[in-house]
Motif scaffolding. Structure first.
Motif, mmCIF file in Angstrom:
data_model
loop_
_atom_site.group_PDB
_atom_site.id
_atom_site.type_symbol
_atom_site.label_atom_id
_atom_site.label_comp_id
_atom_site.label_asym_id
_atom_site.label_seq_id
_atom_site.Cartn_x
_atom_site.Cartn_y
_atom_site.Cartn_z
ATOM 1 N N ALA A 111 -1.584 -3.133 1.615
ATOM 2 C CA ALA A 111 -2.904 -3.765 1.659
ATOM 3 C C ALA A 111 -2.871 -5.026 2.512
ATOM 4 N N ARG A 112 -1.796 -5.760 2.411
ATOM 5 C CA ARG A 112 -1.647 -7.000 3.183
ATOM 6 C C ARG A 112 -1.506 -6.706 4.677
ATOM 7 N N LEU A 113 -0.636 -5.743 5.000
ATOM 8 C CA LEU A 113 -0.419 -5.395 6.411
ATOM 9 C C LEU A 113 -1.695 -4.866 7.062
ATOM 10 N N LEU A 114 -2.430 -4.054 6.327
ATOM 11 C CA LEU A 114 -3.646 -3.463 6.884
ATOM 12 C C LEU A 114 -4.746 -4.509 7.049
ATOM 13 N N VAL A 158 1.515 3.761 7.392
ATOM 14 C CA VAL A 158 1.086 2.440 7.866
ATOM 15 C C VAL A 158 1.405 2.267 9.349
ATOM 16 N N SER A 159 2.583 2.734 9.752
ATOM 17 C CA SER A 159 2.983 2.569 11.158
ATOM 18 C C SER A 159 2.007 3.250 12.103
ATOM 19 N N HIS A 160 1.455 4.405 11.698
ATOM 20 C CA HIS A 160 0.487 5.098 12.550
ATOM 21 C C HIS A 160 -0.835 4.336 12.594
ATOM 22 N N LEU A 161 -1.192 3.699 11.484
ATOM 23 C CA LEU A 161 -2.430 2.918 11.456
ATOM 24 C C LEU A 161 -2.294 1.635 12.265
ATOM 25 N N LEU A 162 -1.110 1.041 12.235
ATOM 26 C CA LEU A 162 -0.868 -0.171 13.026
ATOM 27 C C LEU A 162 -0.531 0.167 14.471
ATOM 28 N N GLY A 163 -0.025 1.392 14.672
ATOM 29 C CA GLY A 163 0.378 1.797 16.018
ATOM 30 C C GLY A 163 1.740 1.301 16.409
ATOM 31 N N GLU A 164 2.494 0.743 15.449
ATOM 32 C CA GLU A 164 3.815 0.229 15.791
ATOM 33 C C GLU A 164 4.701 0.132 14.557
ATOM 34 N N TYR A 197 -11.261 -2.691 7.744
ATOM 35 C CA TYR A 197 -10.309 -2.653 6.633
ATOM 36 C C TYR A 197 -10.586 -1.450 5.728
ATOM 37 N N GLU A 198 -11.846 -1.210 5.461
ATOM 38 C CA GLU A 198 -12.233 -0.064 4.644
ATOM 39 C C GLU A 198 -11.712 1.241 5.242
ATOM 40 N N GLN A 199 -11.855 1.375 6.546
ATOM 41 C CA GLN A 199 -11.389 2.595 7.213
ATOM 42 C C GLN A 199 -9.874 2.726 7.125
ATOM 43 N N LEU A 200 -9.156 1.633 7.345
ATOM 44 C CA LEU A 200 -7.689 1.659 7.292
ATOM 45 C C LEU A 200 -7.196 2.006 5.895
ATOM 46 N N VAL A 201 -7.796 1.397 4.885
ATOM 47 C CA VAL A 201 -7.382 1.661 3.506
ATOM 48 C C VAL A 201 -7.693 3.111 3.129
ATOM 49 N N SER A 202 -8.826 3.616 3.573
ATOM 50 C CA SER A 202 -9.176 5.013 3.288
ATOM 51 C C SER A 202 -8.147 5.969 3.876
ATOM 52 N N LEU A 203 -7.695 5.694 5.092
ATOM 53 C CA LEU A 203 -6.686 6.536 5.730
ATOM 54 C C LEU A 203 -5.336 6.416 5.035
ATOM 55 N N ARG A 204 -4.996 5.188 4.620
ATOM 56 C CA ARG A 204 -3.712 5.009 3.923
ATOM 57 C C ARG A 204 -3.744 5.725 2.580
ATOM 58 N N ALA A 205 -4.907 5.754 1.944
ATOM 59 C CA ALA A 205 -5.023 6.406 0.639
ATOM 60 C C ALA A 205 -4.782 7.905 0.722
ATOM 61 N N ILE A 206 -5.007 8.498 1.890
ATOM 62 C CA ILE A 206 -4.685 9.919 2.070
ATOM 63 C C ILE A 206 -3.351 10.088 2.769
ATOM 64 N N ARG A 207 -2.537 9.024 2.715
ATOM 65 C CA ARG A 207 -1.114 9.042 3.098
ATOM 66 C C ARG A 207 -0.847 9.031 4.592
ATOM 67 N N VAL A 208 -1.802 8.608 5.395
ATOM 68 C CA VAL A 208 -1.467 8.350 6.798
ATOM 69 C C VAL A 208 -0.507 7.160 6.808
ATOM 70 N N ALA A 234 -8.736 -5.318 -4.328
ATOM 71 C CA ALA A 234 -9.393 -4.015 -4.454
ATOM 72 C C ALA A 234 -8.624 -2.929 -3.706
ATOM 73 N N ALA A 235 -8.151 -3.269 -2.519
ATOM 74 C CA ALA A 235 -7.399 -2.299 -1.724
ATOM 75 C C ALA A 235 -6.087 -1.938 -2.409
ATOM 76 N N THR A 236 -5.419 -2.931 -2.976
ATOM 77 C CA THR A 236 -4.155 -2.679 -3.679
ATOM 78 C C THR A 236 -4.373 -1.724 -4.842
ATOM 79 N N ALA A 237 -5.430 -1.964 -5.614
ATOM 80 C CA ALA A 237 -5.731 -1.085 -6.750
ATOM 81 C C ALA A 237 -6.031 0.341 -6.279
ATOM 82 N N ARG A 238 -6.756 0.447 -5.206
ATOM 83 C CA ARG A 238 -7.111 1.769 -4.675
ATOM 84 C C ARG A 238 -5.870 2.518 -4.185
ATOM 85 N N LEU A 239 -4.998 1.812 -3.485
ATOM 86 C CA LEU A 239 -3.793 2.453 -2.976
ATOM 87 C C LEU A 239 -2.833 2.806 -4.111
#
Length: 281
Positions: free
Chosen positions: A30-33, A74-80, A61-72, A13-18
């Motif tokens: 989606a896997r990393l998040l 991945v490195s900022h979401l993971l912090g590294e 996971y929902e929050q992370l995918v939502s942020l990635r969908a607005i182009r934040v 679902a996350a992959t389709a959304r992204l």
């Protein structure tokens, strides 16, 4: 996404959304998040694929995918972000370490050095990597951004080179003293009129100060070229990352200030990536 989903279903679902949001590599992200949400290594995601996600992990996971969908990024979401085989903490205050910058590391490590200056230290990935690879060396990293200096200091501690790394606030050479046998820099080299062409992840989420000089993209190199001879030891090297079309102009700037043995090094994609020069001995 709900708590009733398995990890595999949530990833699909996350992959389709992204993908629908235009993310370049949705399955990987989606896997990393999911790994980050579940607090496991990405290599272990397959092992939890049949398992039902807890409500806590699902919500994270929902929050992370939502942020990635607005182009934040991945490195900022993971912090590294990984760089030259090490993980570096990153934030909105610093430029993300990029694989092409590893070309600069390879060039810098191709000859011995004892004292290195990193101009525009950012996350510290260049300075920390060089000191980690050369346990006898010491270095100074400077940046005009206080947030970047804090991030670089944290990464120096994380990789246990803090005793050999000084981090200081400075507008290029303004607060620098002494001489060095190696100067390195990955300065802002994107021209102002090129900024609109960058990806949304870079344009909206990375520090503009680290991307562009708000001019023709060569402003930082002019400052660096003008100052370098006063801070390089005889025979010392300067190694800078460049934009793919800037080799000729940056080489000319170095030549005009008396530096010698100027050469251009390509990255793994065959693009001009690094200019190297030497202080005459």
């Amino acid at each position: 996404m709900t708590g009733a989903q398995t990890a595999a279903q949530a990833m699909v679902a996350a992959t389709a959304r992204l993908r629908a949001a235009g993310v370049a590599d949705p399955a990987r992200d989606a896997r990393l998040l999911l790994a980050h949400a579940a607090r496991i290594e990405a290599s272990r995601v397959t092992l939890i694929a049949p398992d039902e996600l807890s409500a806590e992990i699902s919500e994270r996971y929902e929050q992370l995918v939502s942020l990635r969908a607005i182009r934040v990024p991945v490195s900022h979401l993971l912090g590294e972000r990984e760089f030259y085989g090490r993980r570096f903490k990153v934030s909105r205050d610093v430029l993300d370490p990029r694989p092409e910058t590893e070309t600069l590391i390879e060039v810098a490590l191709s000859e011995p050095f004892d004292r290195v200056l990193d101009l525009g230290v950012g996350s510290g990935c260049i300075l920390v990597t060089l000191l980690a690879e050369r346990p006898s060396a010491t270095g100074l990293g400077v940046d005009v951004s206080e947030g970047a200096c804090l991030q670089a200091g944290a990464n120096a501690v994380m990789h246990r080179v803090q005793e050999r790394a000084d981090i200081a606030g400075s507008d290029w050479f303004d607060a620098v003293e002494g001489r060095f046998d190696l100067i390195v820099s990955n300065p802002p080299y994107i021209a102002r009129d090129e900024m609109d062409g960058l990806s949304e992840e870079v344009r909206e989420h990375e520090p503009r100060l680290a991307l562009t000089d708000e001019g023709d993209g060569l402003g930082a190199y002019r400052r660096i070229a003008a100052g370098a001879p006063d801070f390089l030891m005889p025979g010392g090297r300067i190694v800078v990352e460049i934009g793919p079309m800037q080799a000729q102009q940056v080489s000319a700037l170095f030549d005009a200030t008396g530096l010698s043995d100027i050469r251009v090094v390509q990255d793994l994609d065959g693009r001009d990536r690094v200019v190297v020069a030497r202080m005459p001995g």
